[in-house]
Structures are given as structure tokens and as C-alpha cells.
Design a protein around this motif. Structure first.
Motif, PDB file in Angstrom:
ATOM      1  N   ASP A   1       0.615   4.391   0.228  1.00 23.28           N
ATOM      2  CA  ASP A   1       0.442   5.505   1.156  1.00 23.28           C
ATOM      3  C   ASP A   1       0.922   5.179   2.566  1.00 23.28           C
ATOM      4  N   LEU A   2       1.199   3.904   2.828  1.00 23.36           N
ATOM      5  CA  LEU A   2       1.657   3.530   4.163  1.00 23.36           C
ATOM      6  C   LEU A   2       3.179   3.376   4.166  1.00 23.36           C
TER       7      LEU A   2
ATOM      8  N   VAL B   1      -5.842  -5.940  -0.604  1.00 21.60           N
ATOM      9  CA  VAL B   1      -4.634  -6.221   0.178  1.00 21.60           C
ATOM     10  C   VAL B   1      -4.985  -6.267   1.670  1.00 21.60           C
ATOM     11  N   ALA B   2      -5.907  -5.408   2.093  1.00 22.12           N
ATOM     12  CA  ALA B   2      -6.320  -5.427   3.493  1.00 22.12           C
ATOM     13  C   ALA B   2      -6.923  -6.788   3.850  1.00 22.12           C
TER      14      ALA B   2
ATOM     15  N   ARG C   1       5.258  -8.541   3.984  1.00 24.07           N
ATOM     16  CA  ARG C   1       3.919  -8.372   4.555  1.00 24.07           C
ATOM     17  C   ARG C   1       3.236  -9.730   4.722  1.00 24.07           C
TER      18      ARG C   1
ATOM     19  N   ILE D   1       0.862  -1.176   0.000  1.00 26.64           N
ATOM     20  CA  ILE D   1       0.000   0.000   0.000  1.00 26.64           C
ATOM     21  C   ILE D   1       0.897   1.224   0.000  1.00 26.64           C
TER      22      ILE D   1
ATOM     23  N   PHE E   1      -7.422   2.401   1.310  1.00 25.34           N
ATOM     24  CA  PHE E   1      -6.483   2.502   0.189  1.00 25.34           C
ATOM     25  C   PHE E   1      -6.559   1.289  -0.719  1.00 25.34           C
ATOM     26  N   ASN E   2      -6.665   0.095  -0.140  1.00 21.47           N
ATOM     27  CA  ASN E   2      -6.643  -1.114  -0.953  1.00 21.47           C
ATOM     28  C   ASN E   2      -7.351  -2.261  -0.227  1.00 21.47           C
TER      29      ASN E   2
ATOM     30  N   LEU F   1       0.592  -4.284   9.111  1.00 22.07           N
ATOM     31  CA  LEU F   1      -0.704  -4.669   8.551  1.00 22.07           C
ATOM     32  C   LEU F   1      -0.790  -6.177   8.339  1.00 22.07           C
TER      33      LEU F   1
ATOM     34  N   ARG G   1      -7.208   2.580   7.429  1.00 20.46           N
ATOM     35  CA  ARG G   1      -6.484   3.201   6.315  1.00 20.46           C
ATOM     36  C   ARG G   1      -6.230   2.187   5.203  1.00 20.46           C
ATOM     37  N   ALA G   2      -5.814   0.974   5.596  1.00 17.27           N
ATOM     38  CA  ALA G   2      -5.539  -0.057   4.597  1.00 17.27           C
ATOM     39  C   ALA G   2      -6.813  -0.412   3.828  1.00 17.27           C
TER      40      ALA G   2
END
Lengths: 234, 292
Positions: free
Chosen positions: A90-91, B178-179, A146, A88, B174-175, A99, B170-171
């Protein structure tokens, strides 16, 4: 060990996978190769719970995963690194990693993070930077990192070589293969780039139009000229 | 020059309230990619709830606390009952549905509390503070408004940057894929977004009530200003919403001061149009995260 039996997937009237059965043993890399549209990504996305199968099943160490939600499957120990460097942007690097194991406790998470930093030292250096400042290879390492934060027993890698320089691909895949051996993870690798994939894999599976046309030791598939011409196009 | 400074000072507390409402709109947009036109309706409704509690208890703080909780609950209800089912069928349908929610809430408020303008007395004086031999256009209440807003923005920032829940939210924004692959329960994160937005909007409602008074339609104009601020800020950006919320408040105050208050909405819409022509993704927006 991941066991897939008679897995079929349809998108509307189009059959993307038909009756795929395979095993991914612990400690090894199993490579699924095949041309564009062979159903490789569909296989991965179905195993991870993003696509519902029409029939068939898959089980992780005997526990059925098909029919479960993606967010539960990763918690059970099967992590997918999807195609296209799934970080991601933005992170930060550290947030992307955090995450990956958000449901685990702090101690487990920091142990996994230390392992990831050992494996990919560049990520430790970049930990406070946003992911969109990383190079392609670094981002792929972050995406794998990740997935490792979930402490998976089975790791699925979808086209990790996409858009990366061959040297970097080899480096990353060798790390992954070492990881499979040392940490006892079952790795399923999907690649269009058959040569590289078969070099690190112990077993090769050739997928064509949603069906397995050949499987066996990676070495045998590599040297099977007819197979190469027919399905792999080189 | 003194008048200019007075107008600016006078615009601050209005600006932070616009900022809060813009923040609520951004929180919803980030979680579900829906512009919630019902946000001011929800705030109006929870402010009526607060007004009722205030009449019963005579306590401003208890009323605010009840409004917060009501905002959380109403946000969850709107998301679960209306947005989630509609969005499954059609995304743009969900945006239209928020208009439906707005109208329904206004009608319901009218039925429950009547259509008259009701006053909402501030807990502290709303008269300009006298300092250095003159009266400044800034009251004790304005200080309270700014303080509460700052506390809320700091709280939200900490929530998003320091907590697992914030990272998951947030995850998910944004996506989502993926989250999910990371084990995040995305549906829950989206609901949290609506709940937080409902809460922030509720605070904005209670804070603006002494100035705007309370009626089923008295917050409508706030929607115009908050929407302008949120869009110019980039819809995605919490920083953008706060910055341009305050900015919009200052512009409104200047326009009202130098010409007439009735010109303010027009100026806001002109700014919005200019922004959309020049920089459609907003000043703090992320181009890549926009759905096409």
C-alpha cells in the motif's frame, strides 16, 4: 562481523535449531543452505530479533544482539530481508524506502536512498508508484533497498530467489555480492536454491534438521557430491 | 425538488460528524484490528469534560481544546489499561472489552454528572441562514462544523502522508513485522492510533452536542451510524469513512424528511446488511489486509 555461538531455538517441544555456531565476515557472502524445514528461516528470524532463542547468543562486532528487540537490532546495524518480498504494497516505492531508515536524519536517509537508486536504478524510475504495481523482481529489489536504508553492517537475506526467474535471481545476488565487497557489509544469505547461492558466496554452511552438518569454502561444498545427494537433493 | 435539496443540505453537518466518528473507528481498527464500540462512550465522556470547562470559563474554544486533550489521554488510557492486556490473550476478547469500557464510561458519567439531558449551546447561531428571500436549512454553526471537520481531515491526511510518525503508523497497520524490521516501535504507533482516534471522537462529540444534547446515552445512536459508515467504507480506509460518513448523514436526513426520524437507524442497518452481503470488504477496503 556477525558471530553466532551455540544458538538454539525451540518452538514448544520442537527444537528448530540446536547449537548453531557460525561467523559472517565483512565483505563476503556467507550462504546457509539446506532443505525445507532445516531451520534456515528460524536462524534468520532469531538473529533479527523476531524469535527468542532458547540458549546461545549472537553478536554484531562484539556487541550482543540476542535478547534485544527487532526494532533495536536493526538500529544497531543488522537488517533482515524476510522471506516473500517484504515490501508494503500500500506504500509507494519511496515510502517503503523511507520506512527502512525512519530513525535516521534526513541527510543520512537521502544519502542511503541515492545509494539504493544507484544499485537498483529501476526503483528510481518507479519511485512514486505503489509497491503493488511492481514486478516480483522489482519488489525483491525494493525489499533489499528498504533493508539497505538502515545502513546495515550486516545484511540477512531470507530466500531472495523465491518465485523469481533464475536470471533475475542471479542478477540480484551478484549485485548483493558486489555490495558486500565494495561497502564492507557482512551478508548472510539463506537459500533453498543451493547452486545459485553457492555461486555468489565465499563460504557455505549446510543446515539439516536444525544442526550444521558441514561448512567450508563454497567451492568445496558445491563439488561435494555426497553432501549434495544427502542434504541438498540434487 | 426544493424539499429534496433542503433535506440534503440539512444532512451535511450531521454527515460530517458521523464521518468524524467513523474516522475514529477506522483509526483504531487500522492500528490494532479492534472495533472500538467504546468510541462514542469516550466521546460522551470528553464532551462532559468540555461541558464542565465551558460552564467554568464560558469559552467554547477552550472547552473544545480541553476535549481534544482529554480525548488523546482517554484513548491512551483505554488502550494501555484495557485493550493491550486483553488483546495479548485474545483478539476477539478485546472487542468485547470495548463494550465493557463503553458501559463503564456511561456509568461513570452518570455518577459524576448525573443522568439528565444537558444542553450544549452552540458558539454561533444554529438557525438557518436567510439568503435570497428564503431560509436555508444550513446554519452558521453548520458552517463551523464543516470547517472544523475539513481542517481535521486535512491535518490527518498531512500527518499520514508527510510525517515520519504517519508513515510509521501506516506501516505498523499494514505490516507490523516489516515495520519492526525497519526499526519502527510498533507498540508506540498503535498507541498513537488510539490517541488520535480519541481526539477525533472528542471533536465529534463536542460538535454534535448542541444537536443531540449531552447525557450518558445520548451518543449511542451515533455509534450505529458511524459503525455503518466505517464498515461500508471498508474499515481500513480513511477516505471510505469520510465519504460514507457524509453519505450516511445525507441518507438519514432524506429518510427523516420523507418519512420519520425514527426510521433512520433501521435504514442504516439495512444498508449495512446489504453491503455486507454484496461487498463484505467494504467499498474502499483492502481484501488482502484482512486477518482471517
Amino acid at each position: 562481523m556477525l558471530t553466532v555461538s551455540e544458538l538454539s531455538v525451540s518452538y514448544g517441544a520442537v527444537r528448530a535449531l540446536s547449537g548453531v555456531s557460525l561467523e559472517v565476515p565483512v565483505g563476503e557472502v556467507t550462504a546457509v543452505i539446506g532443505a525445507n524445514g532445516a531451520g534456515k528461516s528460524t536462524l534468520m528470524r532469531t538473529l533479527a530479533g523476531l524469535v527468542k532463542p532458547a540458549s546461545g547468543s549472537a553478536a554484531l562486532d562484539g556487541e550482543k544482539i540476542t535478547g534485544r528487540k527487532a526494532e533495536d537490532i536493526v538500529r544497531m546495524g543488522l537488517a533482515l530481508v524476510p522471506e516473500g518480498r517484504s515490501t508494503i504494497p500500500d506504500l509507494t516505492v519511496e515510502e517503503n524506502l523511507r520506512l527502512g531508515g525512519l530513525w535516521r536524519n534526513r541527510a543520512e536517509r537521502s544519502a542511503s536512498q541515492a545509494e539504493v537508486f544507484d544499485l537498483f536504478p529501476i526503483l528510481a524510475q518507479r519511485r512514486t508508484l505503489r509497491a503493488d504495481t511492481l514486478s516480483g523482481g522489482e519488489r525483491q529489489q525494493l525489499a533489499i533497498g528498504r533493508a539497505l536504508m538502515a545502513k546495515p553492517r550486516c545484511l540477512l537475506l531470507d530466500e531472495p530467489s523465491l518465485g523469481l526467474a533464475p536470471l533475475i535471481v542471479t542478477q540480484i545476488l551478484e549485485l548483493v555480492s558486489g555490495l558486500a565487497k565494495n561497502s564492507g557489509i557482512a551478508v548472510l544469505l539463506v537459500e533453498q536454491n543451493a547452486v545459485t547461492a553457492l555461486r555468489v558466496a565465499s563460504t557455505g554452511i549446510v543446515l539439516n534438521l536444525g544442526e550444521i552438518v558441514q561448512s567450508g569454502p563454497a567451492e568445496a561444498i558445491r563439488s561435494d557430491e555426497q553432501l549434495r545427494h544427502a542434504y541438498l537433493g540434487y | 425538488m426544493t424539499t429534496f435539496i433542503d433535506y440534503l443540505l440539512g444532512g451535511i453537518s450531521g454527515g460530517v460528524i458521523i464521518a468524524l466518528m467513523a474516522l475514529a473507528i477506522v483509526l483504531v481498527w487500522r492500528s490494532t484490528r479492534v472495533v472500538n464500540f467504546a468510541q462514542v462512550g469516550q466521546a460522551m465522556f470528553t464532551t462532559y469534560v468540555a461541558l464542565t470547562v465551558r460552564d467554568q470559563t464560558g469559552n467554547w474554544i477552550i472547552a473544545l481544546a480541553v476535549a481534544l486533550v482529554a480525548g488523546l489521554v482517554l484513548g491512551l488510557i483505554v488502550h494501555w489499561l484495557v485493550i493491550r492486556p486483553v488483546k495479548r490473550a485474545d483478539t476477539s476478547g478485546a472487542i468485547i472489552a470495548t463494550f465493557g469500557v463503553l458501559i463503564a464510561l456511561q456509568a461513570a458519567a452518570g455518577m459524576i454528572w448525573g443522568g439528565d439531558m444537558r444542553g450544549y449551546a452552540p458558539p454561533v447561531s444554529n438557525d438557518g441562514i436567510e439568503l435570497g428571500g428564503r431560509v436555508w436549512p444550513f446554519s452558521a454553526y453548520d458552517i463551523l462544523v464543516v470547517a472544523i471537520t475539513v481542517a481535521l481531515v486535512v491535518g490527518l491526511t498531512l500527518l499520514f502522508t508527510r510525517t515520519n510518525m504517519g508513515l510509521a503508523m501506516r506501516a505498523s497497520a499494514f505490516n507490523p513485522e516489516v515495520a519492526r524490521l525497519s526499526g519502527v516501535r510498533v507498540g508506540r504507533s498503535l498507541a498513537y492510533g488510539w490517541m488520535l482516534a480519541g481526539m477525533v471522537g472528542a471533536v465529534a462529540g463536542v460538535l454534535v452536542a448542541p444537536v443531540s444534547q449531552v447525557s450518558p446515552n445520548s451518543f449511542d445512536i451515533l455509534l450505529v451510524f458511524a459503525f455503518t459508515a466505517a464498515v461500508i467504507g471498508g474499515l481500513d480506509s480513511l477516505v471510505g469513512a469520510v465519504t460514507f460518513g457524509i453519505g450516511t448523514g445525507l441518507v438519514i436526513s432524506l429518510v427523516s424528511g420523507y418519512s420519520d426520524a425514527s426510521n433512520a437507524p433501521v435504514v442504516a442497518l439495512v444498508l449495512l446488511a446489504l453491503n455486507l452481503l454484496a461487498k463484505p470488504d467494504g467499498v474502499f477496503g483492502h481484501h488482502h489486509s484482512r486477518a482471517v
